[in-house]
Write an enzyme that holds these catalytic residues in place. Structure first.
Site, PDB file in Angstrom:
ATOM      1  N   TYR A   1      -8.195  -2.994   8.992  1.00  0.00           N
ATOM      2  CA  TYR A   1      -9.277  -1.867   9.172  1.00  0.00           C
ATOM      3  C   TYR A   1     -10.540  -2.546   8.862  1.00  0.00           C
ATOM      4  O   TYR A   1     -11.023  -3.677   8.771  1.00  0.00           O
ATOM      5  CB  TYR A   1      -8.849  -0.709   8.125  1.00  0.00           C
ATOM      6  CG  TYR A   1      -7.552  -0.153   8.559  1.00  0.00           C
ATOM      7  CD1 TYR A   1      -7.190   0.518   9.751  1.00  0.00           C
ATOM      8  CD2 TYR A   1      -6.246  -0.412   7.838  1.00  0.00           C
ATOM      9  CE1 TYR A   1      -6.175   0.964  10.131  1.00  0.00           C
ATOM     10  CE2 TYR A   1      -4.943   0.067   8.147  1.00  0.00           C
ATOM     11  CZ  TYR A   1      -4.966   0.822   9.511  1.00  0.00           C
ATOM     12  OH  TYR A   1      -3.779   1.509   9.947  1.00  0.00           O
TER      13      TYR A   1
ATOM     14  N   ASN B   1      -2.618  -4.435  12.972  1.00  0.00           N
ATOM     15  CA  ASN B   1      -3.676  -3.830  13.813  1.00  0.00           C
ATOM     16  C   ASN B   1      -4.509  -5.003  14.458  1.00  0.00           C
ATOM     17  O   ASN B   1      -5.964  -4.643  14.452  1.00  0.00           O
ATOM     18  CB  ASN B   1      -4.677  -2.871  12.980  1.00  0.00           C
ATOM     19  CG  ASN B   1      -3.724  -1.776  12.609  1.00  0.00           C
ATOM     20  OD1 ASN B   1      -3.313  -1.023  13.519  1.00  0.00           O
ATOM     21  ND2 ASN B   1      -3.856  -1.282  11.255  1.00  0.00           N
TER      22      ASN B   1
ATOM     23  N   HIS C   1      -9.181  -0.117   0.178  1.00  0.00           N
ATOM     24  CA  HIS C   1      -8.123  -0.602   1.304  1.00  0.00           C
ATOM     25  C   HIS C   1      -8.882  -1.651   2.074  1.00  0.00           C
ATOM     26  O   HIS C   1      -9.514  -1.371   2.986  1.00  0.00           O
ATOM     27  CB  HIS C   1      -7.831   0.584   2.295  1.00  0.00           C
ATOM     28  CG  HIS C   1      -6.594  -0.070   3.123  1.00  0.00           C
ATOM     29  ND1 HIS C   1      -6.258  -0.867   3.421  1.00  0.00           N
ATOM     30  CD2 HIS C   1      -5.832   0.938   4.046  1.00  0.00           C
ATOM     31  CE1 HIS C   1      -5.169  -0.993   4.372  1.00  0.00           C
ATOM     32  NE2 HIS C   1      -4.780   0.411   4.569  1.00  0.00           N
TER      33      HIS C   1
ATOM     34  N   THR D   1       1.028   6.509   5.109  1.00  0.00           N
ATOM     35  CA  THR D   1       0.441   7.351   5.888  1.00  0.00           C
ATOM     36  C   THR D   1       1.820   8.335   6.406  1.00  0.00           C
ATOM     37  O   THR D   1       2.704   7.971   6.995  1.00  0.00           O
ATOM     38  CB  THR D   1      -0.241   6.834   7.157  1.00  0.00           C
ATOM     39  OG1 THR D   1      -1.479   5.987   6.391  1.00  0.00           O
ATOM     40  CG2 THR D   1      -0.650   7.600   8.302  1.00  0.00           C
TER      41      THR D   1
ATOM     42  N   ASN E   1      -4.683  -4.737   6.563  1.00  0.00           N
ATOM     43  CA  ASN E   1      -4.307  -4.520   7.532  1.00  0.00           C
ATOM     44  C   ASN E   1      -5.131  -3.986   8.703  1.00  0.00           C
ATOM     45  O   ASN E   1      -5.064  -3.074   9.728  1.00  0.00           O
ATOM     46  CB  ASN E   1      -3.581  -2.909   7.340  1.00  0.00           C
ATOM     47  CG  ASN E   1      -2.053  -3.060   6.693  1.00  0.00           C
ATOM     48  OD1 ASN E   1      -1.793  -4.449   6.376  1.00  0.00           O
ATOM     49  ND2 ASN E   1      -1.566  -2.196   6.077  1.00  0.00           N
TER      50      ASN E   1
HETATM   51  C1  8OZ Z   1       0.945   3.103   9.332  1.00  0.00           C
HETATM   52  C2  8OZ Z   1       0.700   3.938  10.318  1.00  0.00           C
HETATM   53  C3  8OZ Z   1      -0.847   4.551  10.006  1.00  0.00           C
HETATM   54  C4  8OZ Z   1      -1.450   3.793   9.271  1.00  0.00           C
HETATM   55  C5  8OZ Z   1      -2.036   0.863   6.892  1.00  0.00           C
HETATM   56  C6  8OZ Z   1      -2.806   3.009   6.536  1.00  0.00           C
HETATM   57  O1  8OZ Z   1      -1.296   0.102   7.761  1.00  0.00           O
HETATM   58  C7  8OZ Z   1      -1.956   2.269   7.166  1.00  0.00           C
HETATM   59  C8  8OZ Z   1      -1.052   3.053   8.216  1.00  0.00           C
HETATM   60  C9  8OZ Z   1       0.207   2.587   8.393  1.00  0.00           C
HETATM   61  O2  8OZ Z   1      -2.492   0.627   5.993  1.00  0.00           O
END
Ligand code: 8OZ
Length: 368
Positions: free
Chosen positions: A186, A241, A181, A31, A184
């Site tokens: 999400y 996250n 994806h 990103t 992380n």
């Molecule tokens: C860092 C900053 C923003 C997004 C991920 C898409 O952690 C990201 C991400 C990483 O997979």
């Protein structure tokens, strides 16, 4: 450089899905937050950045939202509008003109967002209304993330359709492959993990139920692209996250076993905690990795020696390098000749202009 290192599998071709790639070094999705915030349309500057890195065996382009609701960071690109498809076409054409291959990472952030980033200022959505202890990157700086709204089961087919449309759009934009994806913390990862999925319907409870959304998404993406043009990224051992899971091996083992049946282009694994340190090759990682029978792309703070070793001893078929690609557009050549690597400037990782983006020189350019 020694002859034996130049002959290392890392620098030799590999077949990934329907493609023969010239080396086993992938550019990991990064990103960089350098598209217009309102439109999410990639530009000629983004095309130049990726084309500079086209000697990677495979570029996995940055995480890209499948829908306006899937957005969680300012200035990230999308793949849900005709303008975005046209913008990405600039990127894929530029990479292909340099002989490279490029894959798009399909992204829905789920609860890792903020009303400022959502259509109509709505609350972000998630499997359950569990608030992440995180801040969101908005145009006005970092803001506390509120508790999300739990998705109604009737909304899930629409999100699966968003993944399907995003896949179709990515192929229309000229991408060679797509990567789901599922890492992380999400949306897909939020469904998988028991800390963020408290649902009592068919999408919560048992591991099979928590994995239902992932496999519905994967079925839709595979139906559009064919399994040999689809990869998936997981981060089973990462709390990125605020991802919470009481039993990562118990949750991810059946998922990985079931992935074997898809014949995907690859499984991309973030090994250990996202952005390091590497957990070593034993323990839970060895157990999970050992379950997968297809092509395996390893990622997370690999250096040259680790990458050479892991592709020689059967651990991995490809190694994805993230941060090293920021300051070393010619990373493949530098690794091949064991040249020193330039260090990236953290201040220009996210947002801004071409500075810290397209102005890192190759070895040749610095010498000339
Ligand atoms: C860092 C900053 C923003 C997004 C991920 C898409 O952690 C990201 C991400 C990483 O997979």
């Amino acid at each position: 450089m020694t002859d034996s290192q130049d002959a290392a599998p890392l620098f030799q071709p590999v077949t990934i899905g329907r493609y023969s790639l010239p080396n086993r070094i992938a550019m990991a999705p990064l990103t960089r937050s350098r598209t217009d915030n309102a439109t999410g349309v990639p530009t000629a500057m983004n095309a130049e950045y990726y084309a500079q890195r086209a000697t990677a065996g495979l570029i996995v382009a940055e995480a890209t939202q499948i829908s306006p609701q899937g957005k969680g960071y300012a200035y990230t690109p999308g793949i849900h509008s005709a303008e975005q498809v046209a913008g990405w076409k600039l990127v894929t054409d530029a990479v292909h003109a340099k002989g490279g291959h490029i894959c798009l990472q399909l992204w829905h952030v789920g609860r890792i967002s903020h009303p400022d980033l959502q259509p109509g200022g709505a609350l972000p959505v998630a499997p359950s209304a569990v608030k992440p202890e995180m801040k969101a990157f908005t145009v006005d700086g970092f803001k506390d993330i509120p508790a999300p709204r739990a998705l109604d089961v009737s909304e899930l087919p629409g999100i699966v359709e968003d993944y399907r449309r995003a896949t179709r759009n990515a192929l229309a934009a000229g991408f060679d492959m797509v990567e789901v994806h599922a890492a992380n913390g999400y949306l897909i990862d939020q469904f998988l993990r028991d800390g963020t999925n408290k649902r009592t319907d068919a999408y919560g409870g048992s591991v099979e139920n928590r994995a239902r959304f992932l496999f519905e998404v994967l079925d839709a993406v595979v139906a559009e692209a064919g399994a040999d043009r689809v990869g998936i990224r997981l981060s089973p051992l990462s709390p990125a996250n605020d991802a919470q899971e009481s039993d990562p091996v118990g949750t991810f083992s059946p998922v990985i076993r079931r992935l074997n049946g898809y014949g995907l282009a690859y499984l991309h694994m973030i090994e250990g905690v996202t952005r390091g340190p590497h957990p070593g090759f034993g323990g839970d990682l060895a157990e999970l990795r050992g379950l997968y029978t297809g092509r395996y792309m390893a990622n997370n703070v690999y250096d040259r020696a680790m990458a050479i070793e892991a592709t020689a001893n059967g651990h991995a078929d490809m190694i994805a390098f993230g941060r090293p690609f920021i300051a070393n557009p010619d990373l493949v050549e530098r690794l091949r000749i064991d040249a020193p690597l330039a260090e990236p400037d953290q201040k220009t990782f996210y947002g801004g202009d071409r500075h810290g983006y397209t102005d890192y020189p190759t070895l040749k350019q610095s010498a000339g």
